[in-house]
Enzyme design. Sequence first.
Site, short mmCIF file in Angstrom:
data_model
loop_
_atom_site.label_atom_id
_atom_site.label_comp_id
_atom_site.label_asym_id
_atom_site.label_seq_id
_atom_site.Cartn_x
_atom_site.Cartn_y
_atom_site.Cartn_z
N CYS A 69 0.81 -1.21 0.00
CA CYS A 69 0.00 0.00 0.00
C CYS A 69 0.85 1.27 0.00
O CYS A 69 2.01 1.27 0.41
CB CYS A 69 -0.90 0.07 1.23
SG CYS A 69 -2.09 -1.26 1.30
N GLY A 114 0.98 0.07 -4.85
CA GLY A 114 -0.27 -0.67 -4.83
C GLY A 114 -1.03 -0.41 -6.10
O GLY A 114 -1.32 0.74 -6.41
N ASN A 145 -0.79 1.55 5.45
CA ASN A 145 0.29 0.83 4.78
C ASN A 145 1.01 0.00 5.83
O ASN A 145 1.48 0.53 6.82
CB ASN A 145 1.27 1.84 4.15
CG ASN A 145 2.51 1.20 3.55
OD1 ASN A 145 3.55 1.82 3.47
ND2 ASN A 145 2.41 -0.03 3.10
N GLY A 146 1.11 -1.33 5.58
CA GLY A 146 1.80 -2.22 6.52
C GLY A 146 0.94 -3.43 6.81
O GLY A 146 -0.08 -3.66 6.16
N TYR A 170 14.85 -1.85 -3.18
CA TYR A 170 13.97 -2.13 -4.30
C TYR A 170 12.61 -1.43 -4.26
O TYR A 170 12.12 -0.96 -5.28
CB TYR A 170 13.73 -3.66 -4.38
CG TYR A 170 12.61 -4.04 -5.31
CD1 TYR A 170 12.76 -3.89 -6.69
CD2 TYR A 170 11.39 -4.49 -4.83
CE1 TYR A 170 11.73 -4.20 -7.55
CE2 TYR A 170 10.34 -4.80 -5.68
CZ TYR A 170 10.53 -4.65 -7.04
OH TYR A 170 9.50 -4.94 -7.89
#
Length: 535
Positions: free
Chosen positions: A46, A73, A148-149, A291
Site C-alpha cells: 500500500c 499498490g 500501509n503495513g 527495491y
Amino acid sequence: MIVAKDTGLNSLNGTNSAPSVDTAQPVQPTDRGYDDHGEQPPREECGVFGVWAPGEDVSKLTYYGLYALQHRGQEAAGIGVGSGDQILVYKDLGLVSQVFDEQILNSLKGHIAIGHTRYATAGGGRWENAQPMFRMASDGTDVALGHNGNLTNYLELMAEAAEKRLVDPADEPSDSDVMCALIADLIDENTSMEEAALQLFPRVKGAYCLTFTDGKGLYAVRDPHGVRPLSIGKLANGWVVSSETAALDIVGAEFVRDVEPGEFIAINEDGIRSRKFAEATPKGCVFEYVYLARPDSVINGQPVNATRVDIGRRLAEEWPAEGDLVIPVPDSGTPAAVGYAQASGLPFSQGLTKNAYVGRTFIEPSQTIRQLGIRLKLNPLRHVIEGKRLIVVDDSIVRGNTQRALVRMLRDAGAAEVHVRIASPPVKWPCFYGIDFPSPNELLANNVDQNNMVEAMREEGGADSLGFVSTEAMVETSAQPRETLCAACFDGVYPLGLPAGNPNAEQVRLRQRRLAEEAEQTAAGEVSSNNPEEN
Ligand code: SF4
C-alpha cells in the site's frame, strides 16, 4: 457518508501500451518459450497520502500524490475528502488513473483529503478491502482511514472488534478495517479522534503507517518501529503527509521531516502538533532502500538512488566478472547497474526495453501468450547485446522463474555469455510487515543445495555466473545503523515477531526450529571431532 462504485475486477480494462518491439530483428521464442510462470516481483502492499489545505483542490492534489505512489499498490485506489463534519469516500478496484476521472474528482470537495493505493493480499482483491476504510462513530463522527503495513496482532484486535460486534470475522475484515472500526468505536461526545487514536495505537503491534481524518483534522501515525516510511511536507497554505518523499515533490510540497516511529501527528487550522504514543525502536525495512521505494525518494535522510548505485559498486567489488557490457533489468536494476559499470570500468547500456505499462492485466493469457512470458514485460535490444558477454544487474531473485526466462531470452537474442548480478542477498524468508513474498517453500534460495546455494541457484537459472551483494554491503549502503533495520527476508530475524494464525508464519517457525536443531547437531559434531577422547 460513503459513495462508491463497485465495478468488480472483471470490468477492469488493461491500460497497457503496446509492447516496445525491436522491429529490425525481433527475437523469436525458442520451443521452450520465455514463460516466467507469471512471477511477480515482491510488491508493496500500500501507499498512503494525506492533505490539509483550505482553499486548495485537495482531491486533485491527492490524485497526483497517489499517482506518484502507484508502484506501492496497483489493484485499488481511493480518496476520502472531508469538509468539516462530513467525509465523502470514493474508491474502486484498479489503477489510480482507472478509478478517478475529472468528474469524480470535481465532486470530491473539501479541505482535507486522504488517499490510498492498494495491492490486495490479506482479504483478497474484494472491493470492500479497497481503502480508505470508512466508519461512523456513535456520535455521528465520520472516520476514514488508509493504512500501509501489516499488523502482527491482527487476530487479537479482530477478536476485540468482533466481541464488540464491530466486525464479523466471517467477512474476513482486513487489519485496516479493524483499526478503523476500533477508532470509531472509541469516539463519542467526550472522546475526540485524537484521544481515541492515542488510546488505540499503543495496543497495535506490527507495521503501520496511517493517514486518517474525521473531516476536521488530518492525522498520521507511524508504528514505533518505523518499518514503512512516512514523511511530512509543507504547501504554501497547508500540509501533506505521504508514504514517500517523491510524492511530496510531485505535488509541490517542501519536505519538512519524517514522521518519527511511535509518533502521532494532528494537523488542523491551529497548525501541526505531535504526540508520542510509544518509545521509538526503529526497525526500518531495508528492502525499501534496495527495491521497493521510488529511486527519487529519500528515506531517513538517505537518497534511495544513492543507495542503489552504491550497492552496484559493492556488487562489482564482491562479484567481479569478465564481460563486455553491463545492462540493467529495467527499471529497478538500473541504478545498481550504473554503480556496477562505474566500479568495474565496463561500459553501460540499456539492453532491455521495458514495456511501459503499469500494473497488472486481468486478461487470462492463452498458452501461446503464456509462452511469451517475460517478453510481455521486457524486450531485448539484439543489436546492443549480440555477441557480447553481458553482466545483467537485477534487484532480486524470488522464485527464480523470471531469471531463468530472462537468461534464456538473452541467449536467444545473441548474448555470448550472461553473468547475472543481484543487488540484494538471496531472499529466503517471507515478509509479515507489508510486503508480499511467496511462502518459504516457493523461494528458489530454499529449494537448492544449501551448502552450495549460489552455484545451485546459478545452475537453476542457466547463467554463466551469478553473484548476490552481501547483507553487510547492502546494510552499509543504506547508511542506517544495522540495529535500526529489519532485514528479515534475508536473515530470518523478525524484529517485530511473527503474527499468530498465519500459515506462512507457521512455516517460518518450523524452518527456524529445524535450522536451530541442525546448527546444534553441527556444533555437537564439531565438539566431538575436536575431542579425540570421545572418538
Ligand atoms: S522482512 Fe524484508 S521486506 Fe519485510 S520489512 Fe523486513 S526487510 Fe522489509
